[in-house]
Design a protein around this motif. Structure first.
Motif, mmCIF file in Angstrom:
data_model
loop_
_atom_site.group_PDB
_atom_site.id
_atom_site.type_symbol
_atom_site.label_atom_id
_atom_site.label_comp_id
_atom_site.label_asym_id
_atom_site.label_seq_id
_atom_site.Cartn_x
_atom_site.Cartn_y
_atom_site.Cartn_z
ATOM 1 N N GLU A 32 27.215 69.312 99.681
ATOM 2 C CA GLU A 32 26.027 69.101 100.101
ATOM 3 C C GLU A 32 26.173 69.053 101.625
ATOM 4 O O GLU A 32 27.537 68.923 102.162
ATOM 5 C CB GLU A 32 25.391 68.318 100.121
ATOM 6 C CG GLU A 32 24.953 67.519 98.809
ATOM 7 C CD GLU A 32 24.654 66.758 98.905
ATOM 8 O OE1 GLU A 32 24.535 65.357 99.932
ATOM 9 O OE2 GLU A 32 24.419 65.709 97.589
ATOM 10 N N PRO A 33 25.825 70.171 102.407
ATOM 11 C CA PRO A 33 25.563 70.792 103.342
ATOM 12 C C PRO A 33 25.445 69.287 104.598
ATOM 13 O O PRO A 33 25.301 68.133 104.233
ATOM 14 C CB PRO A 33 24.193 71.199 104.312
ATOM 15 C CG PRO A 33 23.520 71.927 103.060
ATOM 16 C CD PRO A 33 24.313 70.732 101.682
ATOM 17 N N GLN A 34 26.952 69.170 105.615
ATOM 18 C CA GLN A 34 27.780 67.992 105.723
ATOM 19 C C GLN A 34 26.343 67.704 107.745
ATOM 20 O O GLN A 34 26.495 66.735 107.259
ATOM 21 C CB GLN A 34 28.422 67.930 106.641
ATOM 22 C CG GLN A 34 29.832 67.857 104.987
ATOM 23 C CD GLN A 34 28.958 66.852 104.755
ATOM 24 O OE1 GLN A 34 29.568 65.611 104.899
ATOM 25 N NE2 GLN A 34 28.911 66.623 102.496
ATOM 26 N N ALA A 35 26.160 69.453 107.808
ATOM 27 C CA ALA A 35 25.392 68.789 109.184
ATOM 28 C C ALA A 35 24.186 68.618 108.807
ATOM 29 O O ALA A 35 23.240 68.888 108.194
ATOM 30 C CB ALA A 35 25.258 69.829 109.491
ATOM 31 N N LEU A 36 24.008 67.233 109.469
ATOM 32 C CA LEU A 36 22.821 66.527 109.240
ATOM 33 C C LEU A 36 21.436 66.582 110.539
ATOM 34 O O LEU A 36 21.791 66.841 111.262
ATOM 35 C CB LEU A 36 22.761 64.788 109.122
ATOM 36 C CG LEU A 36 23.590 64.522 108.369
ATOM 37 C CD1 LEU A 36 23.885 62.893 108.631
ATOM 38 C CD2 LEU A 36 23.206 64.347 106.602
ATOM 39 N N ALA A 37 19.886 66.383 110.042
ATOM 40 C CA ALA A 37 19.335 66.403 111.546
ATOM 41 C C ALA A 37 19.137 65.787 112.015
ATOM 42 O O ALA A 37 19.530 64.630 111.803
ATOM 43 C CB ALA A 37 17.698 67.043 110.628
ATOM 44 N N THR A 100 13.046 60.302 104.911
ATOM 45 C CA THR A 100 13.775 61.339 105.904
ATOM 46 C C THR A 100 14.980 60.483 106.848
ATOM 47 O O THR A 100 15.752 61.230 107.510
ATOM 48 C CB THR A 100 12.849 62.299 107.165
ATOM 49 O OG1 THR A 100 11.873 61.123 107.346
ATOM 50 C CG2 THR A 100 11.844 62.949 105.549
ATOM 51 N N ASP A 101 14.702 59.432 107.250
ATOM 52 C CA ASP A 101 16.378 59.350 107.756
ATOM 53 C C ASP A 101 16.921 58.060 107.250
ATOM 54 O O ASP A 101 18.057 58.497 107.025
ATOM 55 C CB ASP A 101 15.511 57.999 108.977
ATOM 56 C CG ASP A 101 13.869 58.729 110.039
ATOM 57 O OD1 ASP A 101 13.949 59.437 109.729
ATOM 58 O OD2 ASP A 101 13.376 57.372 110.559
ATOM 59 N N ILE A 102 16.781 57.296 106.054
ATOM 60 C CA ILE A 102 17.190 57.121 105.487
ATOM 61 C C ILE A 102 17.338 56.603 103.716
ATOM 62 O O ILE A 102 16.168 56.382 103.491
ATOM 63 C CB ILE A 102 17.290 55.455 105.933
ATOM 64 C CG1 ILE A 102 18.027 54.985 107.352
ATOM 65 C CG2 ILE A 102 19.305 54.401 104.862
ATOM 66 C CD1 ILE A 102 18.011 53.544 108.139
ATOM 67 N N TYR A 226 21.541 55.260 102.924
ATOM 68 C CA TYR A 226 22.493 55.882 103.206
ATOM 69 C C TYR A 226 21.991 57.184 104.187
ATOM 70 O O TYR A 226 20.634 57.047 104.628
ATOM 71 C CB TYR A 226 23.130 56.611 102.169
ATOM 72 C CG TYR A 226 22.488 57.796 101.360
ATOM 73 C CD1 TYR A 226 22.799 59.049 101.520
ATOM 74 C CD2 TYR A 226 21.378 57.401 100.664
ATOM 75 C CE1 TYR A 226 21.922 60.255 101.916
ATOM 76 C CE2 TYR A 226 20.839 58.243 99.627
ATOM 77 C CZ TYR A 226 21.557 59.655 100.165
ATOM 78 O OH TYR A 226 19.961 60.525 99.314
ATOM 79 N N ALA A 227 22.826 57.653 105.339
ATOM 80 C CA ALA A 227 21.780 58.977 106.391
ATOM 81 C C ALA A 227 21.745 59.705 105.623
ATOM 82 O O ALA A 227 21.894 60.257 105.315
ATOM 83 C CB ALA A 227 22.916 58.977 106.792
ATOM 84 N N LEU A 228 20.113 60.164 106.397
ATOM 85 C CA LEU A 228 19.918 61.289 106.179
ATOM 86 C C LEU A 228 19.969 62.029 107.525
ATOM 87 O O LEU A 228 19.087 63.490 107.177
ATOM 88 C CB LEU A 228 18.100 61.359 105.590
ATOM 89 C CG LEU A 228 18.016 60.603 103.803
ATOM 90 C CD1 LEU A 228 17.256 60.794 103.333
ATOM 91 C CD2 LEU A 228 18.903 61.544 102.693
#
Length: 232
Positions: A32-37, A100-102, A226-228
């Motif tokens: 998965e992409p590791q860069a989070l918004a 979208t946050d958690i 978990y963090a989104l």
């Protein structure tokens, strides 16, 4: 590789819950992409977005405040009073919500709480059953078994059974299953490691009086998360 650690509120104390790829099943976090918004100023463990809403017959109550009425924290009325801060789905109606946050992750015990407006009346419990499903991608769904005709057994596995005690006005935690009220769901029941989407569908055999037929959704809350998004 680890996702960022996310605080989980349980019994008034913050815990740190790491989310690991190994042993969880499903797609690898390494893929998965590791860069989070970037997160909003105050990430919240509640639904952030309505993906879809398909009202059934005699839905209508709460639609004047939609979609905000089903986002954010619950507004429980306690054991003997059903909240009016709800959206009636109508008979067989359904709604899909997104975090979208958690997101929800399989951790100790209950991972997700779903809040309706069940209450105890002088003639017995007033409940309206809902069937809950979860998804990581919004496409593949996993449904919790819901015995929506088993009145004698207390409708095991369904949402809409327990009164809601948490409200922004009373300080009762909405992410502590021991005090919040509502109905708890454990991802381990389905063998699902995590989820970003929650679908609630009216069971189809609830009361059918317009304009408040069917399951009345107040809110959904992440217990183990978990963090989104990425905090600054």
């Amino acid at each position: 590789m680890r996702r960022p650690l996310v605080p989980r509120m349980s019994g008034g104390a913050w815990l740190l819950l790491p989310v690991l790829a190994a042993g969880c099943g499903g797609p690898s976090l390494q893929d998965e992409p590791q860069a989070l918004a970037a997160c909003p100023a105050e990430p919240q463990p509640f639904a952030d977005h309505v993906v879809s809403y398909s009202p059934g017959p005699n839905a209508g109550f709460g639609q004047d405040a939609f979609p905000g009425i089903v986002l954010g924290p619950p507004h429980g009325g306690g054991a003997s009073a059903g909240s009016l801060d709800v959206l009636s789905l109508g008979r067989g109606g359904e709604i899909v919500l997104e975090f979208t946050d958690i997101g929800v992750v399989d951790g100790p015990g209950v991972d997700l709480l779903v809040f309706e407006n069940a209450f105890n009346s002088p003639i017995g419990p007033f409940v309206e059953r809902g069937i809950v499903s979860v998804s990581e991608d919004g496409q593949t769904w996993h449904e919790f078994p819901c015995a929506f005709t088993d009145a004698a057994g207390g409708y095991p596995g369904c949402a809409g059974i327990k009164p809601v005690y948490s409200s922004p006005t009373n300080g009762v935690s909405a992410t502590d299953p021991a005090v919040a009220g509502g109905d708890g769901f454990d991802l381990a029941t389905l063998g699902v490691p995590r989820a970003r989407f929650v679908r609630v569908r009216d069971a189809g055999n609830n009361s059918n009086g317009s304009p408040s037929s069917g399951f009345d959704l107040d809110a959904v809350a992440v217990v183990n998360g978990y963090a989104l998004c990425q905090t600054p």
